[in-house]
Each structure stands twice: as structure tokens, then as C-alpha cells.
Design a protein around this motif. Structure first.
Motif, mmCIF file in Angstrom:
data_model
loop_
_atom_site.group_PDB
_atom_site.id
_atom_site.type_symbol
_atom_site.label_atom_id
_atom_site.label_comp_id
_atom_site.label_asym_id
_atom_site.label_seq_id
_atom_site.Cartn_x
_atom_site.Cartn_y
_atom_site.Cartn_z
ATOM 1 N N THR A 258 13.906 3.189 -55.098
ATOM 2 C CA THR A 258 13.940 4.228 -56.242
ATOM 3 C C THR A 258 15.938 4.471 -55.948
ATOM 4 O OG1 THR A 258 14.732 6.451 -54.884
ATOM 5 C CG2 THR A 258 11.894 5.991 -56.281
ATOM 6 N N VAL B 292 20.548 7.775 -47.590
ATOM 7 C CA VAL B 292 21.415 8.476 -46.340
ATOM 8 C C VAL B 292 21.004 7.573 -45.425
ATOM 9 C CG1 VAL B 292 22.758 10.603 -44.909
ATOM 10 C CG2 VAL B 292 21.742 10.540 -48.006
ATOM 11 N N PRO C 73 24.799 15.017 -42.396
ATOM 12 C CA PRO C 73 23.683 14.914 -40.870
ATOM 13 C C PRO C 73 23.757 15.225 -39.831
ATOM 14 C CG PRO C 73 24.032 12.833 -41.714
ATOM 15 C CD PRO C 73 25.726 13.423 -42.685
ATOM 16 N N VAL D 175 27.601 15.451 -47.886
ATOM 17 C CA VAL D 175 25.927 15.352 -46.919
ATOM 18 C C VAL D 175 26.200 15.360 -45.456
ATOM 19 C CG1 VAL D 175 24.635 13.292 -46.739
ATOM 20 C CG2 VAL D 175 25.519 13.629 -48.618
ATOM 21 N N VAL E 214 9.024 6.730 -56.484
ATOM 22 C CA VAL E 214 8.851 6.632 -57.629
ATOM 23 C C VAL E 214 8.930 7.167 -58.738
ATOM 24 C CG1 VAL E 214 8.318 4.012 -59.098
ATOM 25 C CG2 VAL E 214 9.429 3.993 -57.160
ATOM 26 N N VAL F 100 20.261 13.761 -57.735
ATOM 27 C CA VAL F 100 19.786 14.409 -56.633
ATOM 28 C C VAL F 100 19.388 13.308 -56.232
ATOM 29 C CG1 VAL F 100 17.754 15.885 -55.521
ATOM 30 C CG2 VAL F 100 18.545 15.901 -58.273
ATOM 31 N N LEU F 101 19.735 13.632 -54.819
ATOM 32 C CA LEU F 101 20.441 12.460 -53.556
ATOM 33 C C LEU F 101 19.335 11.909 -52.376
ATOM 34 C CD1 LEU F 101 22.318 10.444 -52.447
ATOM 35 C CD2 LEU F 101 23.498 12.143 -50.865
ATOM 36 N N ASN F 102 19.179 10.808 -52.800
ATOM 37 C CA ASN F 102 18.072 9.857 -52.224
ATOM 38 C C ASN F 102 18.019 10.103 -50.938
ATOM 39 O OD1 ASN F 102 15.666 7.763 -50.867
ATOM 40 N ND2 ASN F 102 16.419 6.360 -53.452
ATOM 41 N N VAL F 103 17.406 10.593 -50.038
ATOM 42 C CA VAL F 103 17.215 11.325 -48.412
ATOM 43 C C VAL F 103 17.153 9.662 -47.723
ATOM 44 C CG1 VAL F 103 14.668 10.888 -48.321
ATOM 45 C CG2 VAL F 103 16.248 12.194 -46.970
ATOM 46 N N LYS F 104 16.345 8.354 -48.300
ATOM 47 C CA LYS F 104 16.446 6.917 -47.877
ATOM 48 C C LYS F 104 17.527 6.621 -47.789
ATOM 49 C CE LYS F 104 14.240 3.298 -46.083
ATOM 50 N NZ LYS F 104 12.699 3.036 -45.416
ATOM 51 N N LEU G 29 19.565 6.038 -56.144
ATOM 52 C CA LEU G 29 20.543 6.769 -55.738
ATOM 53 C C LEU G 29 19.871 8.314 -55.960
ATOM 54 C CD1 LEU G 29 22.137 6.864 -52.568
ATOM 55 C CD2 LEU G 29 24.027 6.558 -54.598
ATOM 56 N N PHE G 30 20.417 7.733 -57.203
ATOM 57 C CA PHE G 30 20.029 9.522 -57.749
ATOM 58 C C PHE G 30 18.768 10.146 -59.032
ATOM 59 C CE2 PHE G 30 24.726 8.986 -57.037
ATOM 60 C CZ PHE G 30 24.991 9.771 -55.897
ATOM 61 N N ARG H 106 24.086 22.499 -48.615
ATOM 62 C CA ARG H 106 24.079 20.731 -47.944
ATOM 63 C C ARG H 106 23.434 19.933 -47.747
ATOM 64 N NH1 ARG H 106 27.053 21.347 -41.983
ATOM 65 N NH2 ARG H 106 28.759 21.750 -43.195
ATOM 66 N N ASN H 107 23.120 18.713 -47.608
ATOM 67 C CA ASN H 107 22.185 18.159 -47.604
ATOM 68 C C ASN H 107 21.317 18.505 -48.447
ATOM 69 O OD1 ASN H 107 23.528 17.229 -45.724
ATOM 70 N ND2 ASN H 107 22.280 17.923 -43.787
ATOM 71 N N VAL H 108 20.986 18.534 -50.023
ATOM 72 C CA VAL H 108 20.115 18.783 -51.137
ATOM 73 C C VAL H 108 19.487 17.469 -51.216
ATOM 74 C CG1 VAL H 108 20.172 19.334 -53.272
ATOM 75 C CG2 VAL H 108 20.875 20.655 -51.809
ATOM 76 N N LEU H 109 18.540 16.826 -51.335
ATOM 77 C CA LEU H 109 17.613 15.872 -51.177
ATOM 78 C C LEU H 109 16.521 15.728 -51.885
ATOM 79 C CD1 LEU H 109 18.978 14.388 -47.311
ATOM 80 C CD2 LEU H 109 20.117 13.908 -48.951
ATOM 81 N N ARG H 110 16.103 14.382 -52.037
ATOM 82 C CA ARG H 110 14.576 14.321 -52.353
ATOM 83 C C ARG H 110 13.956 13.226 -51.307
ATOM 84 N NH1 ARG H 110 14.222 9.465 -55.631
ATOM 85 N NH2 ARG H 110 16.626 8.666 -55.859
ATOM 86 N N ASP H 111 13.209 12.904 -51.562
ATOM 87 C CA ASP H 111 11.886 11.935 -51.115
ATOM 88 C C ASP H 111 12.555 10.552 -52.049
ATOM 89 O OD1 ASP H 111 11.513 13.173 -49.152
ATOM 90 O OD2 ASP H 111 9.426 14.420 -49.974
ATOM 91 N N ASP H 112 12.334 9.610 -50.846
ATOM 92 C CA ASP H 112 11.758 8.081 -51.800
ATOM 93 C C ASP H 112 10.722 7.359 -53.166
ATOM 94 O OD1 ASP H 112 13.469 5.481 -53.074
ATOM 95 O OD2 ASP H 112 13.112 4.931 -50.936
ATOM 96 N N THR I 49 15.435 0.329 -50.714
ATOM 97 C CA THR I 49 14.650 1.911 -51.118
ATOM 98 C C THR I 49 13.908 0.875 -51.734
ATOM 99 O OG1 THR I 49 16.693 2.333 -52.672
ATOM 100 C CG2 THR I 49 16.863 2.890 -50.684
#
Lengths: 107, 478
Positions: free
Chosen positions: B22, B59, B287, B285, A76, B53-57, B24-25, A68-74, B20
């Protein structure tokens, strides 16, 4: 479905198959429609067997992976070169993709 | 039956583009106005083998929105919404369907009325399609051109309950929501750039029945004005249908800004069947409590609280009607800290509020960045009579545009304070040169104040303070 789960009470019809084909923009001949309607019905019958298993005490799962919660940093990252991308499109104009006339509004 | 006997019932769907860095994915830039198709990659182009891949910001901002709207934040899933349209190269949009991240909240309007929030879920934006030829109209177009810079930009769709009962209330709802989204830095609030987009579900019902009528969804509402107009028009259209004994058909309608009416979209050959199914490339997802606690802790003061603060600063007697509007304006634009800081350095609150709600609001983006000390100094110069209101406004415009020190700007513009006695002398001159008008003024023709003030302004090269001139005229009349 009956109590043994061996058959669906509402079996997939030829019309159902034609509808699904139209949604997927797949053009099928009459013979193909007969063939795929039968095959698709068999797949659904198999799924019905799985659905018949008693799962009242089992937690629903959202995914086969225990993650769960597989996330990447924002942050660029470089995008592709536009000219390289557009060169692979059937047609481009003004830095944009050229597409045929559209018949309706966006859904 | 008259229109008054009918009541519109409105629910709004607001799409908010998240601020954000970037998408979303994928790691493509999320930016408005870049050259077409310069922010695209295999993921947002839907190339085979690419994975989201989901953007943490994104969420986190969705959780901020949920918190600010008093929602329950839940474990959530993404689905694929399948359709063929060139605005999404994947032929599906990834969206939250039956398990959204935020549910069951509410938003309180400035008048205390609450509007329920059904859900606020995450999804990706689509590309931008331009219809070419045939005057840009969709059905007459020859072909279309597509820019995928926006495809994959994170959105939160905020769905209200059908609790809204008028066009004006719909407008207040969007204004308040926009102020909240800006306060938590989820959105830049720019409706004209499409970063906030509104669809309205409108039905009408007669009298005080609980039964809901058939609703129509109105799209293409790109400003608060068109939102209000569209709801008014759609209400009238449905009422006249029902009064003529005809049914309202459930349909999607488009707001035609030029014709100022809603028009039915061409009927589809078949209803859309999106065949939603869980997105297999993304996991749950959910949190955890720590993350949720952190977000709740970081929630900035909401617009309602900030309005209350300014109203309190205005002190006893309460704000005038004009000041209520000024307070709403500065808070909606995120300029209220300018007033609070000026007040704490001894500037009179009504003056600080007026300059901020008028001059600063007119250049809000730059006003938000202005040097706070310089802003305070300028207000002090006006308060102490070193600058007339007209001069202060001119200096302010220059300050927002170029920065610098207000005293230097005033000097550069030739706004030297008039020496004591100059106004008195100028008024005396003007009065003796126009005995006939003076006599009429003395008999009570008050509008001649404008006449004398204009002449004094001419004589002093516009450096006189209008209020001082008026006061001197009154004093002379006795």
C-alpha cells in the motif's frame, strides 16, 4: 528582538506580506495588503514573545501529543470509485484529471 | 587547458519506490501500470478532513536501506513541502526534511572505493502528469492530464556525498545500489518503470584542488546509459564554459535523450520557496532498539559477499575477466543462488555461471522462479554431452517459459543424443568429400574448422557437438 522580547528587530514589511501572498496564490488589493501586513506582523510579534521565553533547560518537542510511532499495517483497503471521483472534478478526460497548461517542470 | 586537466565532481540523488502493498499514508494499492486513478482515496487526493497514517512496512524498508548502507538510524520527523503543481493534489508533499531517518552511511563499490551516503529519507511520490498537445512537450502543451495512482507511493531518497569522480563510477554506484535495494527486497530495481530514478549534481574542478565548482542538477535520467552520457556531456559543457572564461550558473538542467544533451529548464520567475513546516498530522518516528535489532538480524547477504562466494566457488587461479562480469551480472539480477545450488549438486561452476549469466539473465524474472531441480538437470545434461550448448540453450528458453522436465523438452524438440561414433563417421564423410579444403586445413589454415563443422551440422541435423567435431578434426590431422 530585544531582551524583553516585546518587539522584533525586523518587523514584517509590506513587501514580505506581498511575497507570502504570492506564494500562497492569494490575490490581494492594495488596501487588503495594508490590512493583512499589519495583522500578520501582530501575529509574529506575539510569536516573538513566546520565542523570548528562556528554554535552555527544556527538551525540544516534535509534537504537542506525547505519542511516537503511530503506524498502520501494510494492508490494502478499497479505493474510491473512479467515476464518482472524476465526476466531482472540474474536468476529466480518459480517466484522468484535466488541468490547464503547466508553465514549468515539477519542482 | 585540456579536458584531462579537469575532474568532474558528482553526487547522486536516487529515488527508490518501496515495494510495499500500500501507499505511504493510506491503504490504496501501490502498483505500477494499473488503470489511471483507480488507486485513490480521500488521503492521497488531499480531500479536507482526511488524515495520513504511516505504513509500518515502509518504515521497516527504510530501516533496511539504512542498515545496508551503514547509516545511523535516528528518530525522525515529517515536514510539509509546499508548492503549487498539479502532481500533488494537497499542494504539498510530505517529506522528511531536517530530521531524516537515516544519516551518515557509505556504500562500497566492487573496486573497494567508498561513496559516502549523506542521508536516506522517506517521502511520498507524486502523481503522473501527461502533457497533451504540442507533441507532448511541456511548453507547447495545450493542457495536462493527471493520474494520482502514484501520488502517495512510498519513496526513500538516497543522497550520496559528492565523492563520485567519473561517469563510469556513477554508473557503478547506481548498479551496486540497485543490487543492494533488490537484495533487501526494498525495490524491484526497474529503472524503465521509474521505480528507481536518478538525479545527478555535477560540477567540475581543475586539478587537485579541494574547492568545489558551481554545480548543476541534471534530471530525467531514466537509465544507466543516460546517467553516464548526461554526466559526460555536462562535464564537457562546464569545462568549455570555464575555459572560455565564462561562469557556470547554478541551475537545474534536463537530460534530452533525443538530442543527447542537457538543456536548462525555463528559468523560474522566482526561486522555489517551499516553506517547510512540521506535518502536524504525523508524530515522531523513532524505531526502538528492539525493532532496529530485528532489522539488523534479518539483513540478507549483500551483493559484495555474494560475489565473493561465487568467486570462491570458481576456485584457484581466480576468475577470468569474462567471469568477473558474469559474477557481477548474476548477483545484480539476484540469480546467484542458481549457480550456488547447481555447484553444490556437482555441476562445473564455469558452466553453471555462463548459462546463468547469459541465458537465465536474459529472462531474469522467470529464471528467478524456475524449478531449481530442473535447472540443475538441464546443466547436467549439457555437462555430460547429452545436449550440445546450442540445444541446451533452446531447452533452457523453453524451460523458463513453460516449465516442465528438461529431458521431456529435449525429446519434444528432437534433441536425441547422437550415438557414439556418429560424429566420427560424419566428420570422415565430410573430409573425404572435400579433399582440397582438407589439404589446406592440414597445412595450417585453422579457420576451415568452421567450414567442416557447418557441413557436419548439416549432415547431423544440428545434433553434433561443435567441440567434439573440432576435436575429431584435430585428431585426424594428427
Amino acid at each position: 528582538m530585544n531582551e524583553h522580547g516585546s518587539a522584533r528587530s525586523e518587523r514584517l514589511t509590506r513587501e514580505d506580506a506581498a511575497y507570502v501572498a504570492r506564494l500562497a496564490r492569494v490575490d490581494l488589493t492594495e488596501d487588503e495588503l495594508d490590512l493583512y501586513a499589519g495583522q500578520l506582523a501582530a501575529v509574529l510579534d506575539h510569536a516573538a514573545q513566546v520565542a523570548a521565553i528562556a528554554t535552555s533547560g527544556v527538551e525540544p518537542t516534535a509534537h504537542t501529543l506525547p505519542l511516537r510511532n503511530v503506524l498502520r499495517d501494510d494492508v490494502v483497503r478499497p479505493s474510491l470509485e473512479r467515476e464518482e471521483v472524476l465526476a466531482q472534478a472540474p474536468r476529466a478526460e480518459d480517466g484522468r484529471f484535466w488541468v490547464p497548461r503547466i508553465l514549468g517542470e515539477s519542482p | 587547458m585540456s579536458v584531462e586537466a579537469w575532474e568532474p565532481v558528482v553526487g547522486l540523488e536516487v529515488h527508490c519506490e518501496l515495494k510495499t502493498a500500500t501507499k505511504l499514508f493510506c491503504g490504496c494499492r501501490n502498483a505500477f501500470g494499473d488503470e489511471p486513478n483507480t488507486n485513490i482515496c480521500p488521503v492521497c487526493l488531499g480531500l479536507p478532513g482526511s488524515l495520513p497514517v504511516l505504513n509500518v512496512k515502509a518504515v521497516e524498508l527504510a530501516m533496511f536501506i539504512g542498515n545496508a548502507l551503514h547509516c545511523e538510524i535516528r528518530p525522525s520527523l515529517f515536514h510539509r513541502k509546499n508548492y503549487f503543481y498539479p502532481d500533488m493534489p494537497k499542494d504539498y508533499q510530505i517529506s522528511q526534511y531536517d530530521e531524516p531517518i537515516n544519516v551518515n552511511g557509505w556504500l562500497e563499490l566492487p573496486d573497494g572505493q567508498r561513496v559516502g551516503i549523506v542521508r536516506a529519507h522517506m517521502e511520498e511520490d507524486t502523481g503522473k502528469t501527461s502533457h497533451m498537445g504540442g507533441g507532448g512537450r511541456i511548453h507547447d502543451a495545450d493542457h495536462a492530464l493527471v493520474d494520482y495512482n502514484r501520488a502517495g507511493v512510498p519513496l526513500v531518497e538516497i543522497v550520496s556525498a559528492p565523492d563520485i569522480r567519473s561517469a563510469a563510477q556513477a554508473r557503478r554506484y547506481v548498479e551496486e545500489l540497485r543490487a543492494i535495494l533488490m537484495a533487501i527486497r526494498a525495490s524491484d530495481g526497474r529503472m524503465e518503470e521509474g521505480s528507481l530514478r536518478v538525479d545527478a549534481n555535477v560540477s567540475v574542478r581543475a586539478g587537485r584542488t579541494d574547492e568545489l565548482g558551481t554545480r548543476c542538477e541534471v534530471k530525467n535520467l531514466n537509465s544507466l546509459r543516460s546517467l553516464a552520457r548526461a554526466i559526460e556531456h555536462e562535464t564537457e559543457r562546464q569545462v568549455s564554459l570555464l575555459e572560455a572564461g565564462e561562469p557556470v550558473l547554478q541551475q537545474t538542467r534536463h537530460w534530452d535523450e533525443q538530442a543527447q544533451k542537457t538543456v536548462a529548464l525555463r528559468s523560474k520567475e522566482e526561486a522555489f520557496d517551499y516553506r517547510y513546516f512540521p506535518e502536524p498530522d504525523l508524530v515522531l518516528v523513532a524505531p526502538g532498539p528492539d525493532w532496529q535489532y530485528q532489522v539488523a538480524l534479518c539483513l540478507p547477504p549483500m551483493p559484495a559477499e555474494r560475489r565473493a562466494k561465487l568467486t570462491e566457488l570458481l576456485g584457484a587461479g581466480g576468475p577470468t575477466a569474462a567471469q568477473v562480469d558474469q559474477v557481477a551480472t548474476v548477483v545484480a539480477l539476484g540469480l546467484d543462488t542458481l549457480v550456488v545450488e547447481a555447484a553444490s549438486s556437482g555441476i562445473e561452476v564455469p558452466l553453471a555461471l555462463a548459462r546463468t549469466a547469459n541465458e537465465a539473465a536474459a529472462d531474469a524474472d522467470r529464471a528467478r522462479e524456475v524449478d531449481r531441480a530442473a535447472y540443475g538437470t538441464l546443466l547436467r545434461m549439457e555437462q555430460e554431452g547429452m545436449l550440445t550448448p546450442t540445444q541446451a540453450k533452446a531447452v533452457l528458453a523453453d524451460l523458463f517459459e513453460n516449465g516442465g522436465h528438461p529431458a521431456d523438452i529435449a525429446r519434444r524438440k528432437g534433441f536425441e543424443a547422437l550415438g557414439a561414433g556418429t560424429v566420427v563417421a560424419a566428420v570422415a564423410d565430410v573430409v573425404s568429400a572435400h579433399p582440397e579444403e582438407w589439404a589446406r586445413y592440414c597445412q595450417g589454415e585453422d579457420k576451415l574448422v568452421g567450414f567442416f563443422t557447418g557441413l557436419v551440422m548439416q549432415a547431423t541435423d544440428k545434433k553434433a557437438n561443435g567441440k567434439e567435431v573440432a576435436a575429431e578434426l584435430r585428431r585426424l590431422r594428427g
